[in-house]
Motif scaffolding. Structure first.
Motif, PDB file in Angstrom:
ATOM      1  N   ASP A 227      27.229  43.131  38.867  1.00 48.53           N
ATOM      2  CA  ASP A 227      26.766  41.909  39.532  1.00 48.53           C
ATOM      3  C   ASP A 227      27.569  40.698  39.052  1.00 48.53           C
ATOM      4  O   ASP A 227      27.931  39.828  39.849  1.00 48.53           O
ATOM      5  N   VAL A 228      27.825  40.644  37.745  1.00 43.48           N
ATOM      6  CA  VAL A 228      28.576  39.519  37.179  1.00 43.48           C
ATOM      7  C   VAL A 228      29.981  39.460  37.791  1.00 43.48           C
ATOM      8  O   VAL A 228      30.469  38.383  38.154  1.00 43.48           O
ATOM      9  N   ALA A 229      30.630  40.625  37.908  1.00 41.59           N
ATOM     10  CA  ALA A 229      31.972  40.666  38.503  1.00 41.59           C
ATOM     11  C   ALA A 229      31.938  40.118  39.925  1.00 41.59           C
ATOM     12  O   ALA A 229      32.862  39.418  40.367  1.00 41.59           O
ATOM     13  N   HIS A 230      30.860  40.416  40.638  1.00 41.20           N
ATOM     14  CA  HIS A 230      30.716  39.911  42.011  1.00 41.20           C
ATOM     15  C   HIS A 230      30.596  38.388  42.001  1.00 41.20           C
ATOM     16  O   HIS A 230      31.176  37.702  42.858  1.00 41.20           O
ATOM     17  N   LYS A 231      29.853  37.841  41.014  1.00 38.73           N
ATOM     18  CA  LYS A 231      29.702  36.383  40.888  1.00 38.73           C
ATOM     19  C   LYS A 231      31.053  35.733  40.566  1.00 38.73           C
ATOM     20  O   LYS A 231      31.378  34.657  41.085  1.00 38.73           O
ATOM     21  N   VAL A 232      31.836  36.382  39.711  1.00 40.38           N
ATOM     22  CA  VAL A 232      33.164  35.859  39.383  1.00 40.38           C
ATOM     23  C   VAL A 232      34.039  35.851  40.632  1.00 40.38           C
ATOM     24  O   VAL A 232      34.787  34.899  40.881  1.00 40.38           O
ATOM     25  N   SER A 233      33.933  36.911  41.431  1.00 41.87           N
ATOM     26  CA  SER A 233      34.720  37.002  42.665  1.00 41.87           C
ATOM     27  C   SER A 233      34.491  35.785  43.549  1.00 41.87           C
ATOM     28  O   SER A 233      35.439  35.199  44.100  1.00 41.87           O
ATOM     29  N   GLY A 234      33.214  35.390  43.677  1.00 43.07           N
ATOM     30  CA  GLY A 234      32.893  34.237  44.501  1.00 43.07           C
ATOM     31  C   GLY A 234      33.470  32.952  43.947  1.00 43.07           C
ATOM     32  O   GLY A 234      33.879  32.067  44.703  1.00 43.07           O
ATOM     33  N   LYS A 238      38.573  35.672  44.856  1.00 39.22           N
ATOM     34  CA  LYS A 238      39.390  36.886  44.827  1.00 39.22           C
ATOM     35  C   LYS A 238      38.523  38.017  44.316  1.00 39.22           C
ATOM     36  O   LYS A 238      37.726  37.818  43.386  1.00 39.22           O
ATOM     37  N   LYS A 239      38.632  39.199  44.886  1.00 36.45           N
ATOM     38  CA  LYS A 239      37.766  40.304  44.488  1.00 36.45           C
ATOM     39  C   LYS A 239      38.049  40.725  43.055  1.00 36.45           C
ATOM     40  O   LYS A 239      39.172  41.067  42.691  1.00 36.45           O
ATOM     41  N   ILE A 240      36.992  40.678  42.230  1.00 36.86           N
ATOM     42  CA  ILE A 240      37.079  41.104  40.838  1.00 36.86           C
ATOM     43  C   ILE A 240      36.198  42.338  40.665  1.00 36.86           C
ATOM     44  O   ILE A 240      35.023  42.318  41.045  1.00 36.86           O
TER      45      ILE A 240
END
Length: 321
Positions: A227-234, A238-240
């Motif tokens: 979930d955190v990686a998804h938040k970073v992506s936003g 860029k997709k993380i």
């Protein structure tokens, strides 16, 4: 009930000492106190084990910095003697952490006749006793219970996982477009932002509405690192992706970065293990009460600090080398 605000109200010097200011948690607390100037405390003393950039920043901001060590109780007592209130942040950077008697930081408060004492710990520290670098937290909590009746005002502030810790892994995000940690991808935890935690602690120290006691500070949401990686992506547009790697891989990466000491690297390794074992998944409203508003979400944190995590053009080297 006893309050730290009452201690300040009867003191002419209005002095505070924060330990472990060469670590990020200690630095953030001292910085928050300094930010409010003489409105709260007239004198801010910052203890540290090894002088580094964080200590230099606090000196520049007006803190009186003093070197402290687990194996020098006299120096600790002398430093405490200059403060009305002491905030004990675990001295993880000290070479004696996990080896020596870290409880000296609490016993010294009695000898120095400190009026107010705050111990910073972790949520569920009692469940982390088998982890070498986290075990001293519980020992310090036990020591606090034994001395609390000898000090006028005592609080324990237990924090969840500080999401700011991921700043150490910013190059993974910027260069690999991944977040590679030794945490089970399905493990949930309730991360808080260090700035919120420091502000909440400051309010507890200065606002008479908040009595001394135990406060458990967590973030407003339960997330996994996927979930955190998804938040970073936003935040970085860029997709993380999240990748579960070994503890050895994480330690190798942190050694390569060279920004924290060996003890802190091992402490982080144990923290990640605690997250995987669901020891930091509890969620409370204590932080919201201390702040008088909702704490910052993970998405808000990464949006605010997006420039530190943004991929840099033309720089796609492997961050784990």
């Amino acid at each position: 009930m006893a309050t730290f605000a009452a201690i300040l109200g009867t003191s002419s010097r209005k002095s505070i000492l924060v330990t472990a200011c060469d670590t990020y948690p200690g630095y953030m607390i001292a910085r928050e106190i300094l930010k409010h100037g003489s409105k709260g405390f007239k004198e801010v003393h910052a203890g540290y084990f090894k002088e580094n950039k964080l200590v230099h920043l606090l000196k520049h901001q007006g803190a009186h910095c003093v070197q402290l060590s687990i194996d020098d109780e006299k120096a600790i007592c002398d430093a405490y003697g200059k403060a009305d209130v002491v905030v004990v942040v675990p001295p993880v950077s000290d070479k004696g952490w996990g080896k020596g008697d870290c409880c000296v930081y609490l016993h010294a408060a009695v000898k120095a006749e400190v009026k107010g004492l705050v111990l910073c710990s972790k949520v569920n520290a009692d469940k982390m006793r088998e982890m070498k670098m986290l075990a001293p937290l519980y020992a310090m909590e036990e020591a606090l219970h034994k001395i609390k009746d000898k000090i006028k005002c005592v609080s324990m502030v237990r924090c969840s996982f500080d999401i700011d810790l991921l700043w150490l892994f910013r190059d993974q995000v910027a260069k690999k477009h991944k977040l590679c940690l030794s945490v089970d991808k399905d493990a949930k935890f309730a991360p808080l932002v260090a700035e919120d935690g420091a502000h909440g602690l400051y309010n507890m120290l200065t606002n008479e509405r908040f009595p001394a006691g135990i406060y458990e500070l967590t973030g407003p949401e339960k997330l996994s690192f996927v979930d955190v990686a998804h938040k970073v992506s936003g935040a970085v547009d860029k997709k993380i992706e999240y990748e579960h790697v070994s503890r050895k891989d994480v330690e190798h990466y942190l050694h390569h970065q060279g920004e924290i000491c060996e003890n802190e690297i091992c402490f982080i390794g144990d923290l990640f293990e605690a997250v995987s074992k669901k020891m930091l998944c509890e969620q409370t409203d204590d932080l919201a009460r201390l702040l008088d508003h909702e704490p910052m979400t993970v998405k808000q944190f990464f949006s605010k600090n997006a420039k530190d995590f943004n991929p840099r053009s033309g720089d796609d080297a492997d961050a784990s080398d």
